[in-house]
Design an enzyme around this catalytic site. Structure first.
Site: not given
Length: 418
Positions: A132, A203, A228-229, A377
């Site tokens: 990312f 991460d 938040y995932k 995804r």
């Protein structure tokens, strides 16, 4: 195990697996619209049913009635540390090593800057080039702030270990790759970095809450991640930061705000850092969002992480098998590792027309996402995704592909957020 990976059968067989699933009761703690199959928890987790009541209480009672008193009476000021201690067992950390605050990008800036200060005679930060991009952008900003003394070296998965040498300040790697889902060997890379005198920064955005993580066992130096995932904290909910206790008081981050001061309410003119995890705070935190993080964390603490991981591998194995069997000839190529143990809680397929296919899926109630240039995804959150969901999602994909539904004009329109 309840989770029989690769099991063949039918929708009825999937329903039987759901009925025997020890995690199945936790699905009722989430608010998922009827008819929707939500395979996007790797980007934004579903809303816990308790979130609305918690938000109402914070807004109407803690803020509306108690007002400023709530910094003490409701524990607002201590929320970052209290939530960090709740999160710590999910990532293999100890109490006092995790703090919930700010954003992942801000926290990465803090720990990368601390690493640069801890290794003043070294000059290279190593990151994974295909991961990312914000991580690489942040690292480039940290390097630029040194006036050229530090450089960023971008490597791919199999190049990282060999790139580490006596010039390396730190490796800063995302444990589970955001696009393919491949997993890095945290213990091996950490050991390799530290043997060379470098630091290991992780991460955890795509692994925290989805699979066991053992920062302490691996000997990691620092880590960051979002809530938040898979932790279901809500859109834009605060991130977290891990600093091993051996670095606290030694590794100082450069954003010296008043919440990180040794005596915030002394209002001294000069900065003195706290000597514990609170030194990584900057300023006033978003209390409403912080409070909602706790709702998701409490659900996770009621679940067994081993069971979560076993179900994750079973769900993703089933999805891969069904897509390859039932959509054969439609141009899908698996972009994630085939071996479940090497894959996070997501499956990615490459397809030349991935964007309109995903738009058609979303219109059919299967929520996944697209990552340029050609990746569709799908994220599988075991707390609320079941085996029947997998079967029905592939059913809808088959209908879209066999009927050419993805070719319709409305599915060719590009949204700003993909």
């Amino acid at each position: 195990s309840t989770y029989t990976r690769g099991r063949r059968g039918s929708r009825a067989a999937c329903a039987a697996m759901d009925a025997a699933d020890p995690l199945a009761p936790l699905r009722d703690r989430f608010d998922i619209p009827a008819g929707m199959i939500y395979l996007y928890g790797n980007s934004l987790g579903a809303m816990p049913k308790g979130a609305a009541a918690r938000a109402h209480d914070v807004v109407t009672r803690e803020w509306g009635t108690d007002l400023i008193k709530s910094w003490n009476s409701a524990g607002w000021f201590d929320l970052p540390v209290r939530l960090g201690d709740k999160l710590a067992p999910l990532i293999g950390a100890e109490e006092g090593e995790v703090i919930v605050c700010d954003s992942t990008s801000q926290n990465l800036f803090k720990v990368l800057s601390a690493a640069v200060a801890l290794r003043p005679d070294r000059k290279v930060l190593i990151l994974e080039g295909s991961n990312f991009p914000t991580n690489n952008y942040i690292a480039q900003g940290v390097a630029a702030a040194t006036g050229g003394r530090v450089e960023v070296r971008l490597c791919e998965k199999d190049e990282i270990a060999d790139a580490i040498d006596e010039d390396t300040i730190a490796v800063a790697i995302t444990h589970v790759h955001y696009k393919t889902g491949h997993i890095h060997d945290m213990a091996a890379i950490t050991a390799r970095a530290q043997a060379a005198g470098a630091l290991a920064i992780w991460d955890l955005c795509h692994s925290a809450g989805a699979m066991p993580v053992d920062l302490g066992g691996a000997g990691a130096d620092f880590a960051v991640g979002c809530t938040y995932k898979y932790l279901n904290g809500g859109p834009g909910s605060p991130a977290f930061l891990f600093a091993a206790k051996r670095h606290q008081g030694q590794a100082l981050q450069p954003v010296t705000g008043w919440w990180g001061h040794a005596a915030p309410f002394a209002f001294e003119p000069g900065y003195r850092p706290q000597r514990d995890i609170r030194q990584f705070l900057i300023g006033t935190q978003p209390i409403l969002s912080m409070a909602l993080v706790e709702v998701g964390l409490d659900i996770h603490r009621a679940a067994d992480m081993g069971a979560i991981r076993a179900k994750s591998m079973a769900l993703t194995d089933l999805f891969i098998r069904l897509v390859e069997e039932r959509c054969a000839g439609h141009g899908f190529t698996l972009a994630s590792p085939r071996e479940a143990a090497a894959r996070g809680s997501q499956v990615s397929f490459a397809h030349a027309d991935g964007y309109p296919i995903m738009r058609a899926l979303i219109a059919a109630g299967v929520i996944g996402d697209f990552r340029a240039p050609d990746t569709v995804r799908f994220g599988f959150t075991p707390l609320y995704v079941g085996y029947v969901d997998v079967w029905d999602a592939v059913d809808r994909l088959v209908t879209i592909m066999d009927g050419g539904i993805w070719k319709r004009p409305e599915h060719q329109i590009r949204d700003a957020v993909t």
